[in-house]
Design an enzyme around this catalytic site. Sequence first.
Site, PDB file in Angstrom:
ATOM      1  N   ARG A  20       0.843  -1.207   0.000  1.00  0.00           N
ATOM      2  CA  ARG A  20       0.000   0.000   0.000  1.00  0.00           C
ATOM      3  C   ARG A  20       0.875   1.254   0.000  1.00  0.00           C
ATOM      4  O   ARG A  20       0.577   2.246  -0.638  1.00  0.00           O
ATOM      5  CB  ARG A  20      -0.935  -0.003   1.206  1.00  0.00           C
TER       6      ARG A  20
ATOM      7  N   ASP B 260       0.089  -6.939  -3.284  1.00  0.00           N
ATOM      8  CA  ASP B 260      -1.323  -6.664  -3.012  1.00  0.00           C
ATOM      9  C   ASP B 260      -1.859  -5.850  -4.180  1.00  0.00           C
ATOM     10  O   ASP B 260      -1.143  -5.628  -5.166  1.00  0.00           O
ATOM     11  CB  ASP B 260      -1.489  -5.920  -1.671  1.00  0.00           C
TER      12      ASP B 260
ATOM     13  N   HIS C 252      -6.756  -9.989  -3.913  1.00  0.00           N
ATOM     14  CA  HIS C 252      -5.730  -8.958  -3.664  1.00  0.00           C
ATOM     15  C   HIS C 252      -4.608  -9.000  -4.715  1.00  0.00           C
ATOM     16  O   HIS C 252      -3.444  -8.831  -4.380  1.00  0.00           O
ATOM     17  CB  HIS C 252      -5.131  -9.121  -2.265  1.00  0.00           C
TER      18      HIS C 252
ATOM     19  N   ASP D 217      -6.844 -14.343   1.790  1.00  0.00           N
ATOM     20  CA  ASP D 217      -7.894 -13.583   2.472  1.00  0.00           C
ATOM     21  C   ASP D 217      -8.722 -12.766   1.485  1.00  0.00           C
ATOM     22  O   ASP D 217      -8.245 -12.376   0.426  1.00  0.00           O
ATOM     23  CB  ASP D 217      -7.295 -12.644   3.523  1.00  0.00           C
ATOM     24  N   GLU D 218      -9.966 -12.527   1.889  1.00  0.00           N
ATOM     25  CA  GLU D 218     -10.861 -11.567   1.240  1.00  0.00           C
ATOM     26  C   GLU D 218     -10.959 -11.751  -0.277  1.00  0.00           C
ATOM     27  O   GLU D 218     -11.094 -10.782  -1.017  1.00  0.00           O
ATOM     28  CB  GLU D 218     -10.400 -10.130   1.560  1.00  0.00           C
TER      29      GLU D 218
ATOM     30  N   TRP E  72      -7.070 -14.282  11.598  1.00  0.00           N
ATOM     31  CA  TRP E  72      -7.139 -12.811  11.678  1.00  0.00           C
ATOM     32  C   TRP E  72      -8.543 -12.305  11.932  1.00  0.00           C
ATOM     33  O   TRP E  72      -8.732 -11.273  12.551  1.00  0.00           O
ATOM     34  CB  TRP E  72      -6.551 -12.173  10.415  1.00  0.00           C
TER      35      TRP E  72
ATOM     36  N   PHE F  56      -2.518  -3.339  14.195  1.00  0.00           N
ATOM     37  CA  PHE F  56      -1.892  -2.076  14.582  1.00  0.00           C
ATOM     38  C   PHE F  56      -2.153  -0.956  13.578  1.00  0.00           C
ATOM     39  O   PHE F  56      -1.559   0.111  13.661  1.00  0.00           O
ATOM     40  CB  PHE F  56      -0.390  -2.283  14.801  1.00  0.00           C
ATOM     41  N   ASP F  57      -3.059  -1.225  12.624  1.00  0.00           N
ATOM     42  CA  ASP F  57      -3.522  -0.121  11.797  1.00  0.00           C
ATOM     43  C   ASP F  57      -4.638   0.647  12.499  1.00  0.00           C
ATOM     44  O   ASP F  57      -5.067   1.693  12.027  1.00  0.00           O
ATOM     45  CB  ASP F  57      -3.970  -0.602  10.408  1.00  0.00           C
TER      46      ASP F  57
ATOM     47  N   TRP G  59      -1.348  -2.802   8.311  1.00  0.00           N
ATOM     48  CA  TRP G  59      -1.718  -2.568   6.902  1.00  0.00           C
ATOM     49  C   TRP G  59      -1.535  -1.087   6.643  1.00  0.00           C
ATOM     50  O   TRP G  59      -1.982  -0.262   7.435  1.00  0.00           O
ATOM     51  CB  TRP G  59      -3.163  -3.030   6.647  1.00  0.00           C
TER      52      TRP G  59
ATOM     53  N   GLU H 262      -2.344   1.336   4.269  1.00  0.00           N
ATOM     54  CA  GLU H 262      -3.088   2.297   3.445  1.00  0.00           C
ATOM     55  C   GLU H 262      -2.960   3.709   4.011  1.00  0.00           C
ATOM     56  O   GLU H 262      -2.856   4.686   3.268  1.00  0.00           O
ATOM     57  CB  GLU H 262      -4.580   1.923   3.389  1.00  0.00           C
TER      58      GLU H 262
END
Length: 762
Positions: free
Chosen positions: A170, A199, A272, A329-330, A396, A422-423, A471, A473
């Site tokens: 990101r 990603d 991703h 994931d996702e 997660w 920790f984002d 993450w 972003e």
Amino acid sequence: MYSRFLAMYNISSLKYILLSAALFLSAALKAQFHIIPQPVSIKAGSGSIVLAKNAVIGVNKETEPVGRYLQDYLNQNYNLQATVKVYEQIPAKTPIRLNNVWSNQEGAYTMHVSNASVSISGNGAGVFYGVQSLIQLLPTDKGVPLKVAACTIADQPRFGWRGLSLDVSRHFFTVDEVKKYIDVMAHYKLNTFHWHLTDDEGWRIQIDKYPKLTEVGAKISYYAKRGEFRKLDNLIDDGRDGFYTKDEIRDVIKYAQDRFVTILPEIEMPGHSEAAIFAYPQLGCQDSTGAKHRVRMLDPGEYTFKFMEDVLTEVIELFPNQYVHIGGDEAEMVDWLKSPTAVSLMKREHLKNEKEVQSYFIKRIEKFLLSKNKRLVGWDEILQGGLAESATVMSWQGEAGGIAAAKMRHHVVMTPLPYMYFDAPQANEDLEPIGWNPPVTWQMVYNYEPQSKELTNAEAEYILGAQGNIWNEKVPNAQHLQYMVYPRALAVAELTWSPKNEKNLDRFGWKMKNQYGLFKLWDFNARLPDIDGIDDVVTNKSRFKVTLNYPLKGAKVRYSLNGKMPDANSSAVAFPVKINVPLKDSIGLRTFTTWTLNDQHIRQTANVKRVTIRVAHVKAANLKPGIAYEIFKTKEQQIARLEGEKPAETGVTSLVVPVKSTGDETINWVKIKGFIKINKEADYELTSGFEVTPALFLDAVPVIKPGLNTYVEHQNALLHLKKGVYALTGNYMANKANENQTLIELKVDGGEKLYPKFYLVH
Ligand code: ACM
């Protein structure tokens, strides 16, 4: 914390007092040494040693690299020119001795500091970890003698996987920035660096066979600015492009190896994958009309499998780690239902739905990895549609996936939301830089236990450890990265290394504040600690008095009492700050704290409200010990709508309300009712020991307001109470965060906590 610990046991008041005293003494003794993570055993010796300017570090062949590491550390941070001498047998009078010894526990070490020498012995990583403990015992001011207090340490890690991730997709982070991240994690004995290399927003690793992955896929921000890639609207800015060459990756791997850190590379699939698809459109999932939406999903065809196997072959050649993370994931699996490739695959392989396509995809990749002697790690979605045979699961989305996998005898790394993310901001989100989720405080991280109570001892063995994730972003540069990850990563270090029975939140908090000398020495931008004692206050007193203290010497504070947030232009004063002002109605205390670390500042607020509390007209002699509680099992989110409902359970308690988890969608609402009995007129402080705050009312006046995150905005009621009884009511939604915690804590202002059995009545 003691009360929380004690709340787990229904013990007599005498035992409570004795145990409190014993815990306090042992904590105070160990607190002289602020090593994080807490060693298994540490005993103070007598005297101390000063490391001389020309100190000799005696090593043997095996420990020589660690000796050179220590030599470099002392040189870089203190300008101390130590000499490394290599021996077959290190002479006993050598001032610093690093000996390798056999132990069947990887990372175990002993350290003995006397007034003549420092001796560290360990196996494998053990000597390196001993050196880290030594580093933490050194003074952090430059130019002072390097004095180390005498002590004996015997230590070894609880878990083998002590991880921290870094998303470089990101926003790209340079080799030097990555090395610094690894360097500091190694100081705290964290040993697994999970490198999220690909990603949607960028591909960051050179792959010789597919050069466009870096020529195009690593320049997403450039293409987005030209309007040739979608707008990067999740990012805080326009992004940061870049990639690592293979030489750079080898350099980082070597750097990490020197610090006993293993790198776990992550190559995301099948979701991703937008950056890879942008570079090689044939990889992308297409419906029969040609996908017009954002394509992040790999098409599950032979081209894709060949491509990913080629990529993984080059990744495997680089990284010595036995594990490779393949994401999982996702994934937007519904895209497959429109993909001709996926539809024909489903027919051919008799796959019932898109989840089984994902399972097929992951199993095929696993087979390939196994053929190369590598083991697959994936996010917990890889459980869907059937878990690959020997996959390790990173849990997660909470702990459920990890628990399910451990019960299936699969290895698990616990990295659950919210604790390990920790984002999220680490304090009041209105006052912190923007984050992804609600706040996660260091206390929440610290209280996390990786081996869930839902696992048997045998199942719990499958938990390899835990990991903090970030993450990026909303994290545009290295300074901000350091701010987000620390000090919370210190809590990960302690909860993965130290014995469970050595966990102590108060001691950890104290030790944490003692790391800032090191952060300054390392020029590392950890988030500053909070001012002690900025709490929302409800009070019936006519003056508001508070002393603001700060754990770091030389910090400055700007403050206001009128609800307006001070800034860098307001006038600053040094701590401590004594506030003593009349209180009519309410005061808005706002602070802006700075310290000598990268011009960093933190902001905190507290609201002070004056109320009137009346004594209840009830005879104390007619009241029985404990408060009454009612438990409602319901789907109702609003407590007010439970009026007139019949409770599922009722009872009386002085400590915790015993709520059993429902295991489904049902909520446990708890209502309490009783009195606080005051025997002596004085100033009292009432708080809740809950992590997720209850609503508490005294004389029907709200004194503790319900909140999602305590440790974020801690609340106190500071009350002058006369002898008599005061009506107490409250309610809360019971959950994991408040089980076994003390609902009501009362102490004489500035004094010891009182024992609830003495003041709770109904
Ligand atoms: C994740 O946070 N999507 C693993």
